[in-house]
Design an enzyme around this catalytic site. Structure first.
Site, mmCIF file in Angstrom:
data_model
loop_
_atom_site.group_PDB
_atom_site.id
_atom_site.type_symbol
_atom_site.label_atom_id
_atom_site.label_comp_id
_atom_site.label_asym_id
_atom_site.label_seq_id
_atom_site.Cartn_x
_atom_site.Cartn_y
_atom_site.Cartn_z
ATOM 1 N N SER A 76 0.768 -1.233 0.000
ATOM 2 C CA SER A 76 0.000 0.000 0.000
ATOM 3 C C SER A 76 0.801 1.286 0.000
ATOM 4 O O SER A 76 0.523 2.197 -0.751
ATOM 5 C CB SER A 76 -0.876 0.000 1.247
ATOM 6 O OG SER A 76 -0.029 -0.134 2.368
ATOM 7 N N THR A 175 -2.911 4.554 0.411
ATOM 8 C CA THR A 175 -2.515 5.809 1.061
ATOM 9 C C THR A 175 -2.790 5.735 2.549
ATOM 10 O O THR A 175 -3.885 5.324 2.942
ATOM 11 C CB THR A 175 -3.336 6.985 0.488
ATOM 12 O OG1 THR A 175 -3.071 7.074 -0.903
ATOM 13 C CG2 THR A 175 -2.974 8.300 1.161
ATOM 14 N N THR A 193 2.081 7.778 0.421
ATOM 15 C CA THR A 193 1.447 6.884 -0.550
ATOM 16 C C THR A 193 2.400 6.508 -1.672
ATOM 17 O O THR A 193 3.335 7.257 -1.978
ATOM 18 C CB THR A 193 0.209 7.573 -1.171
ATOM 19 O OG1 THR A 193 -0.494 6.632 -1.985
ATOM 20 C CG2 THR A 193 0.569 8.774 -2.016
ATOM 21 N N ARG A 203 3.617 11.258 -12.506
ATOM 22 C CA ARG A 203 2.317 11.766 -12.037
ATOM 23 C C ARG A 203 2.384 12.065 -10.532
ATOM 24 O O ARG A 203 2.887 11.259 -9.756
ATOM 25 C CB ARG A 203 1.227 10.728 -12.329
ATOM 26 C CG ARG A 203 -0.164 11.085 -11.790
ATOM 27 C CD ARG A 203 -0.442 10.439 -10.445
ATOM 28 N NE ARG A 203 -1.849 10.511 -10.061
ATOM 29 C CZ ARG A 203 -2.318 10.126 -8.877
ATOM 30 N NH1 ARG A 203 -1.478 9.639 -7.979
ATOM 31 N NH2 ARG A 203 -3.584 10.215 -8.595
ATOM 32 N N VAL A 204 1.894 13.214 -10.141
ATOM 33 C CA VAL A 204 1.802 13.562 -8.721
ATOM 34 C C VAL A 204 0.326 13.580 -8.352
ATOM 35 O O VAL A 204 -0.491 14.182 -9.050
ATOM 36 C CB VAL A 204 2.436 14.949 -8.452
ATOM 37 C CG1 VAL A 204 2.204 15.376 -7.010
ATOM 38 C CG2 VAL A 204 3.932 14.899 -8.754
ATOM 39 N N GLY A 205 0.003 12.898 -7.265
ATOM 40 C CA GLY A 205 -1.389 12.854 -6.825
ATOM 41 C C GLY A 205 -1.702 13.944 -5.810
ATOM 42 O O GLY A 205 -0.961 14.910 -5.646
ATOM 43 N N ASP A 206 -2.796 13.749 -5.124
ATOM 44 C CA ASP A 206 -3.245 14.727 -4.125
ATOM 45 C C ASP A 206 -2.443 14.653 -2.828
ATOM 46 O O ASP A 206 -2.345 15.636 -2.090
ATOM 47 C CB ASP A 206 -4.714 14.477 -3.784
ATOM 48 C CG ASP A 206 -4.922 13.064 -3.216
ATOM 49 O OD1 ASP A 206 -4.410 12.098 -3.823
ATOM 50 O OD2 ASP A 206 -5.573 12.930 -2.172
ATOM 51 N N THR A 226 -8.389 10.322 0.699
ATOM 52 C CA THR A 226 -7.837 9.175 -0.020
ATOM 53 C C THR A 226 -8.810 8.849 -1.148
ATOM 54 O O THR A 226 -9.944 9.296 -1.159
ATOM 55 C CB THR A 226 -7.596 7.981 0.930
ATOM 56 O OG1 THR A 226 -6.956 6.923 0.208
ATOM 57 C CG2 THR A 226 -8.870 7.465 1.564
ATOM 58 N N GLY A 227 -8.319 8.093 -2.113
ATOM 59 C CA GLY A 227 -9.137 7.810 -3.294
ATOM 60 C C GLY A 227 -8.444 8.341 -4.541
ATOM 61 O O GLY A 227 -7.215 8.463 -4.548
HETATM 62 C C1 SD4 Z 1 -3.484 9.110 -5.223
HETATM 63 N N1 SD4 Z 1 -4.973 9.559 -3.397
HETATM 64 O O1 SD4 Z 1 -2.305 9.027 -5.500
HETATM 65 C C2 SD4 Z 1 -3.946 8.667 -3.849
HETATM 66 C C3 SD4 Z 1 -4.389 7.246 -3.930
HETATM 67 C C4 SD4 Z 1 -5.169 6.730 -2.768
HETATM 68 O O2 SD4 Z 1 -6.149 4.930 -1.718
HETATM 69 O O3 SD4 Z 1 -5.512 7.422 -1.861
HETATM 70 N N2 SD4 Z 1 -5.484 5.478 -2.754
HETATM 71 O O4 SD4 Z 1 -4.331 9.502 -6.021
#
Ligand code: SD4
Length: 315
Positions: A76, A175, A193, A203-206, A226-227
Site C-alpha cells: 500500500s 494511502t 502513498t 504523475r503527482v497525486g493529491d 484518499t481515493g
Molecule cells: C493518489 N490519493 O495518488 C492517492 C491514492 C489513494 O487509496 O488514496 N489510494 O491519487
C-alpha cells in the site's frame, strides 16, 4: 488596488498563523489519532504511543506514518507499494504542523524508505515546502535517510512511452493519511502513498499537495483524503472540509457537505472514488465516502477500532 488586496490577504494569513491569542494555550484535550483504511491502525497506535512518550503531535505523525511505510501493508504505502505504469514505485508524502503552520512535502520520490521523514526534513531544514523527483531524492540522501539502490530504474524508465498509452486505473488502496490531536490541543497530520496504481511515471497525486490530500489548521481541525487524487486536487477537498468546520460544522457534516458540493458541480457526479476524514480541535471525528465503504482507524483513550463510513446518499 491589487496591492492593497494582496497586503490585506497577507496580513490575514500571517495573523491566522501567528496569533497565539486565538489559540487557547492551556486547553487539555484527550489525545486521539485517526487514519485512513484498516492498516492505518498501525499508524494510529504508534502515534498515540509516541505522544505518551512525550513526543509532539508532529513526532507522533512522523512515527505513525513511518510504521505504516515500514510494513507496507497490502502493498500500500512505502517502497513495497503499488508500482507505476512502467513498473517502478514513485512515492508522495507530506506533513503539516498545526502549531507552527509548518509544512513539508515530497513527490515522485524514488528509493527512499520513509518519505514522511523526507517531508519533515523539508519542513524543518529548508525554506521550501515541496521537493520533487531527483531533487527530493538527493535531499533525502543528503539528510542520511534510509534508501535503496535505484540503479536498475533507468532501464525501467525506458518503457515510459509504453506506459503513457496505458490509462491509470485505481486498484486497491494505497494511502495512509494520519491526523493527530495532542493533549495541548495541537493538531498535526501526515500522508504517505505510492499513489494510484499504474499511474504514469511523474504523475503527482493529491497526497503531497496541501489543501488537497491533507490540511491542518490548529484553530479549527485537520482533514485528509484518499481515493482518486485527481478528484481531490481539482476541488481542494481537505481545505474545503477545514473551512466548513471553521464555519461551525461538525467534522462529519463537513466531510459530507464537501462531498455533496463536489458531486454537485463535477460532471462525474458521485462517481468520484473519494473519501474524506476529519478531526476537529475538540477531538470529534468525521468520515465520508462517495462510492465505496470507507474503513478508517481510530485510536483514543487506550482503545483502537476500525470504523466504516458508508457511501453518502446522493442528493
Ligand atoms: C493518489 N490519493 O495518488 C492517492 C491514492 C489513494 O487509496 O488514496 N489510494 O491519487
Amino acid at each position: 488596488m491589487h496591492s492593497i488586496r494582496a497586503a490585506l490577504i497577507l496580513f490575514m494569513s500571517l495573523a491566522a498563523c501567528a496569533s497565539p491569542a486565538a489559540i487557547p494555550t492551556q486547553q487539555q484535550s484527550s489525545p486521539i489519532a485517526i487514519a485512513t483504511w484498516p492498516f492505518g491502525k498501525i499508524g494510529t497506535e504508534r502515534a498515540i504511543e509516541e505522544l505518551q512518550r512525550g513526543g509532539t503531535p508532529i513526532d507522533a505523525v512522523e512515527q505513525g506514518v513511518r510504521a505504516v511505510e515500514k510494513i507496507s501493508p497490502d502493498r500500500s504505502v512505502g517502497l513495497g507499494g503499488q508500482p507505476n505504469a512502467a513498473g517502478y514505485v514513485q512515492l508522495d508524502a507530506c506533513i503539516m504542523d498545526g502549531k507552527t503552520c509548518g509544512a513539508g512535502s515530497v513527490a515522485g520520490l524514488e528509493g527512499i524508505v520513509h518519505p514522511i521523514s523526507a517531508a519533515r526534513r523539508v519542513m524543518e531544514d529548508t525554506k521550501h515546502v515541496m521537493l520533487v523527483g531527483e531533487g527530493a531524492r538527493w535531499f533525502a540522501l543528503s539528510k542520511g535517510l534510509e534508501s535503496i539502490d535505484v540503479s536498475e530504474l533507468p532501464a525501467k524508465k525506458q518503457s515510459w512511452q509504453v506506459a503513457a498509452q496505458k490509462p491509470a486505473t485505481p486498484t486497491g488502496h494505497d494511502t495512509v493519511t494520519l491526523l493527530v490531536l495532542g493533549k495541548d490541543g495541537d493538531l498535526a497530520g501526515g500522508c504517505s502513498t505510492s499513489g494510484m496504481a499504474g499511474k504514469l511515471p511523474g504523475r503527482v497525486g493529491d497526497s503531497p499537495i496541501l489543501g488537497a490530500g491533507l490540511f491542518v489548521d490548529n484553530e479549527v481541525g485537520a482533514a485528509g483524503a484518499t481515493g482518486v487524487g485527481e478528484n481531490v486536487m481539482r476541488h481542494c477537498a481537505t481545505f474545503a472540509v477545514v473551512e466548513r468546520m471553521r464555519q461551525g460544522m461538525h467534522p462529519q457534516q463537513a466531510c459530507e457537505a464537501t462531498l455533496h458540493a463536489i458531486a454537485k458541480k463535477d460532471p462525474r457526479g458521485y462517481r468520484l472514488n473519494l473519501c474524506l476524514l476529519a478531526l476537529d480541535k475538540q477531538g470529534r471525528v468525521g468520515a465520508a465516502t462517495t462510492d465505496e465503504p470507507f474503513p478508517y482507524a481510530v485510536t483514543a483513550q487506550g482503545k483502537s477500532e476500525v470504523r466504516t463510513a458508508r457511501p453518502i446518499a446522493p442528493r
